[in-house]
Scaffold this active site. Structure first.
Site, PDB file in Angstrom:
ATOM      1  N   LEU A   5      58.178  51.509  52.594  1.00  0.00           N
ATOM      2  CA  LEU A   5      58.939  52.534  51.879  1.00  0.00           C
ATOM      3  C   LEU A   5      59.466  51.966  50.563  1.00  0.00           C
ATOM      4  CD1 LEU A   5      59.945  55.501  52.508  1.00  0.00           C
ATOM      5  CD2 LEU A   5      62.171  54.428  52.882  1.00  0.00           C
ATOM      6  N   ASN A  53      45.399  53.815  43.366  1.00  0.00           N
ATOM      7  CA  ASN A  53      46.797  53.954  43.780  1.00  0.00           C
ATOM      8  C   ASN A  53      47.250  55.408  43.924  1.00  0.00           C
ATOM      9  OD1 ASN A  53      49.879  53.070  43.595  1.00  0.00           O
ATOM     10  ND2 ASN A  53      49.523  54.547  41.936  1.00  0.00           N
ATOM     11  N   LYS A  98      44.866  56.636  54.953  1.00  0.00           N
ATOM     12  CA  LYS A  98      45.276  55.270  54.591  1.00  0.00           C
ATOM     13  C   LYS A  98      44.602  54.224  55.479  1.00  0.00           C
ATOM     14  CE  LYS A  98      47.963  56.204  51.081  1.00  0.00           C
ATOM     15  NZ  LYS A  98      47.707  55.681  49.736  1.00  0.00           N
ATOM     16  N   TYR A 157      47.655  61.836  56.358  1.00  0.00           N
ATOM     17  CA  TYR A 157      47.906  60.728  55.416  1.00  0.00           C
ATOM     18  C   TYR A 157      47.575  59.380  56.069  1.00  0.00           C
ATOM     19  CZ  TYR A 157      50.848  57.670  52.420  1.00  0.00           C
ATOM     20  OH  TYR A 157      51.320  56.684  51.596  1.00  0.00           O
ATOM     21  N   GLY A 167      55.953  55.434  39.139  1.00  0.00           N
ATOM     22  CA  GLY A 167      56.042  54.769  40.439  1.00  0.00           C
ATOM     23  C   GLY A 167      55.317  53.438  40.512  1.00  0.00           C
ATOM     24  N   ILE A 168      54.709  53.195  41.655  1.00  0.00           N
ATOM     25  CA  ILE A 168      54.053  51.916  41.923  1.00  0.00           C
ATOM     26  C   ILE A 168      52.892  51.689  40.955  1.00  0.00           C
ATOM     27  CG2 ILE A 168      52.686  50.657  43.655  1.00  0.00           C
ATOM     28  CD1 ILE A 168      54.477  52.073  45.820  1.00  0.00           C
TER      29      ILE A 168
HETATM   30  N1  LIG Z   1      56.571  55.152  47.713  1.00  0.00           N
HETATM   31  C1  LIG Z   1      56.390  54.718  48.954  1.00  0.00           C
HETATM   32  O1  LIG Z   1      57.336  54.614  49.759  1.00  0.00           O
HETATM   33  C2  LIG Z   1      55.015  54.304  49.421  1.00  0.00           C
HETATM   34  C3  LIG Z   1      54.904  53.685  50.676  1.00  0.00           C
HETATM   35  C4  LIG Z   1      53.642  53.309  51.119  1.00  0.00           C
HETATM   36  C5  LIG Z   1      52.525  53.547  50.335  1.00  0.00           C
HETATM   37  N2  LIG Z   1      52.673  54.166  49.131  1.00  0.00           N
HETATM   38  C6  LIG Z   1      51.475  54.399  48.349  1.00  0.00           C
HETATM   39  O2  LIG Z   1      51.649  53.840  47.072  1.00  0.00           O
HETATM   40  C7  LIG Z   1      50.928  54.612  46.101  1.00  0.00           C
HETATM   41  C8  LIG Z   1      51.852  55.036  44.979  1.00  0.00           C
HETATM   42  O3  LIG Z   1      52.955  55.716  45.540  1.00  0.00           O
HETATM   43  P1  LIG Z   1      54.177  56.237  44.644  1.00  0.00           P
HETATM   44  O4  LIG Z   1      55.332  56.305  45.547  1.00  0.00           O
HETATM   45  O5  LIG Z   1      54.253  55.452  43.386  1.00  0.00           O
HETATM   46  O6  LIG Z   1      53.670  57.730  44.354  1.00  0.00           O
HETATM   47  P2  LIG Z   1      54.078  58.765  43.199  1.00  0.00           P
HETATM   48  O7  LIG Z   1      53.929  60.126  43.772  1.00  0.00           O
HETATM   49  O8  LIG Z   1      55.392  58.420  42.580  1.00  0.00           O
HETATM   50  O9  LIG Z   1      52.939  58.508  42.102  1.00  0.00           O
HETATM   51  C9  LIG Z   1      51.620  58.852  42.389  1.00  0.00           C
HETATM   52  C10 LIG Z   1      50.909  59.228  41.103  1.00  0.00           C
HETATM   53  O10 LIG Z   1      49.579  59.628  41.456  1.00  0.00           O
HETATM   54  C11 LIG Z   1      49.238  60.758  40.675  1.00  0.00           C
HETATM   55  N3  LIG Z   1      48.205  61.544  41.335  1.00  0.00           N
HETATM   56  C12 LIG Z   1      48.332  62.328  42.442  1.00  0.00           C
HETATM   57  N4  LIG Z   1      47.173  62.940  42.711  1.00  0.00           N
HETATM   58  C13 LIG Z   1      46.285  62.540  41.761  1.00  0.00           C
HETATM   59  C14 LIG Z   1      44.917  62.848  41.501  1.00  0.00           C
HETATM   60  N5  LIG Z   1      44.235  63.701  42.286  1.00  0.00           N
HETATM   61  N6  LIG Z   1      44.314  62.257  40.443  1.00  0.00           N
HETATM   62  C15 LIG Z   1      45.000  61.404  39.644  1.00  0.00           C
HETATM   63  N7  LIG Z   1      46.292  61.087  39.837  1.00  0.00           N
HETATM   64  C16 LIG Z   1      46.936  61.645  40.889  1.00  0.00           C
HETATM   65  C17 LIG Z   1      50.549  61.539  40.534  1.00  0.00           C
HETATM   66  O11 LIG Z   1      50.501  62.433  39.440  1.00  0.00           O
HETATM   67  C18 LIG Z   1      51.566  60.403  40.372  1.00  0.00           C
HETATM   68  O12 LIG Z   1      51.772  60.079  39.022  1.00  0.00           O
HETATM   69  C19 LIG Z   1      50.312  55.772  46.881  1.00  0.00           C
HETATM   70  O13 LIG Z   1      49.000  55.439  47.238  1.00  0.00           O
HETATM   71  C20 LIG Z   1      51.178  55.864  48.106  1.00  0.00           C
HETATM   72  O14 LIG Z   1      50.509  56.462  49.204  1.00  0.00           O
HETATM   73  C21 LIG Z   1      53.892  54.553  48.646  1.00  0.00           C
END
Ligand SMILES: NC(=O)c1ccc[n+]([C@@H]2O[C@H](COP(=O)([O-])OP(=O)(O)OC[C@H]3O[C@@H](n4cnc5c(N)ncnc54)[C@H](O)[C@@H]3O)[C@@H](O)[C@H]2O)c1
Length: 247
Positions: free
Chosen positions: A185, A88, A157, A153, A20-21
């Site tokens: 998103l 992240n 945040k 959440y 992901g991100i």
């Molecule tokens: N995807 C979206 O639409 C979106 C929107 C706003 C904010 N965000 C934020 O962006 C960030 C990344 O989001 P994403 O969509 O890539 O998420 P994702 O779920 O695809 O990836 C998150 C990663 O974090 C890891 N992780 C979870 N808990 C953990 C822990 N306790 N220790 C270590 N690693 C851990 C997971 O294994 C995963 O690989 C997050 O902070 C999320 O809240 C995402």
């Protein structure tokens, strides 16, 4: 994308960089010259092998002080002192308040917010000695949107923004900045469960009307982690195609 090595010589930690991100941020930091410690619950092997020799992987739980100790050991063994921390990783189950239990609340706070504090305790001392450091906490634009089932959440945040603001005051004299980035998103595993219609409704509320890819979120993180942003601290940058606007 620039070919300039804006992050050459820097050592960066990116949590949740297995996908992901986080993976997109880790890859681009490395492409810009940084050495990257990729941390995730399981070894983030795909990201590490995509980067190559300038990456090291560590399996660590960011809600646990032992996880941060393991990240610091991996960084020290491979590259030396850490300059940049991108928090992240996140926990984001959907639970309306009626079925949100205390354990879920605590786990959300622990993964999303405690991790920010633990990373500061782990890395601020060495950053102070070196008179340079960057913390970026990944927040979310959902803090300003009517998203149901996410009170825990959203609280976590908002907490990231609050902690970055407060931490910024304590470390400013030593060249350390602390900021938050708020994605909208974005197309990742996290949003796969949402139907096409639901996602479309979100991105149609953006000025830039398309579904964000992880790479769309990377730019503000890169900027905040260079010398160009040395006079910006305690800030929250929104990267959501112009959906949620502040100020
Ligand atoms: N995807 C979206 O639409 C979106 C929107 C706003 C904010 N965000 C934020 O962006 C960030 C990344 O989001 P994403 O969509 O890539 O998420 P994702 O779920 O695809 O990836 C998150 C990663 O974090 C890891 N992780 C979870 N808990 C953990 C822990 N306790 N220790 C270590 N690693 C851990 C997971 O294994 C995963 O690989 C997050 O902070 C999320 O809240 C995402």
């Amino acid at each position: 994308m620039t070919e300039l090595l804006t992050h050459q010589g820097r050592v960066a930690v990116v949590t949740g960089s297995g996908r992901g991100i986080g993976a997109a941020i880790a890859l681009e930091l490395a492409r810009r010259g940084a050495s990257v410690v990729c941390a995730d619950l399981q070894q983030p092997s795909d990201t590490v092998s995509a980067i190559g020799a300038s990456a090291v992987g560590v399996d660590a739980d960011v809600s646990d002080p032992a996880g941060w100790a393991a990240i610091a050991r991996a960084a020290e063994a491979a590259f030396g002192d850490v300059d940049i921390v991108v928090n992240n990783a996140a926990y984001y189950p959907n639970h309306p308040i009626d079925d949100l239990d205390f354990d879920t609340w605590k786990k959300t706070m622990s993964v999303n917010l405690d991790a920010q504090f633990l990373s500061a305790k782990q890395f601020v001392p060495a950053m102070r000695r070196r008179k340079w450091g960057r913390f970026v906490g990944i927040s979310s634009n959902s803090i300003g949107l009517p998203v149901k089932g996410m009170s825990h959440y959203i609280a976590s945040k908002m907490g990231i923004i609050g902690f970055m603001r407060g931490l910024a005051n304590d470390v400013a004299d030593d060249g350390i900045t602390c900021n938050a980035v708020l994605p909208g998103l974005t197309h990742t595993v996290a949003t796969e469960a949402q139907g096409e219609e639901q996602r479309r409704a979100v991105w149609q509320a953006q000025a830039i009307q398309r579904f964000a890819e992880p790479e769309d979120i990377v730019g503000p993180v890169l900027f905040l982690t260079t010398d160009d942003a040395a006079f910006m601290t305690g800030q929250a940058l929104v990267a959501d195609g112009g959906q949620y606007r502040v100020g």
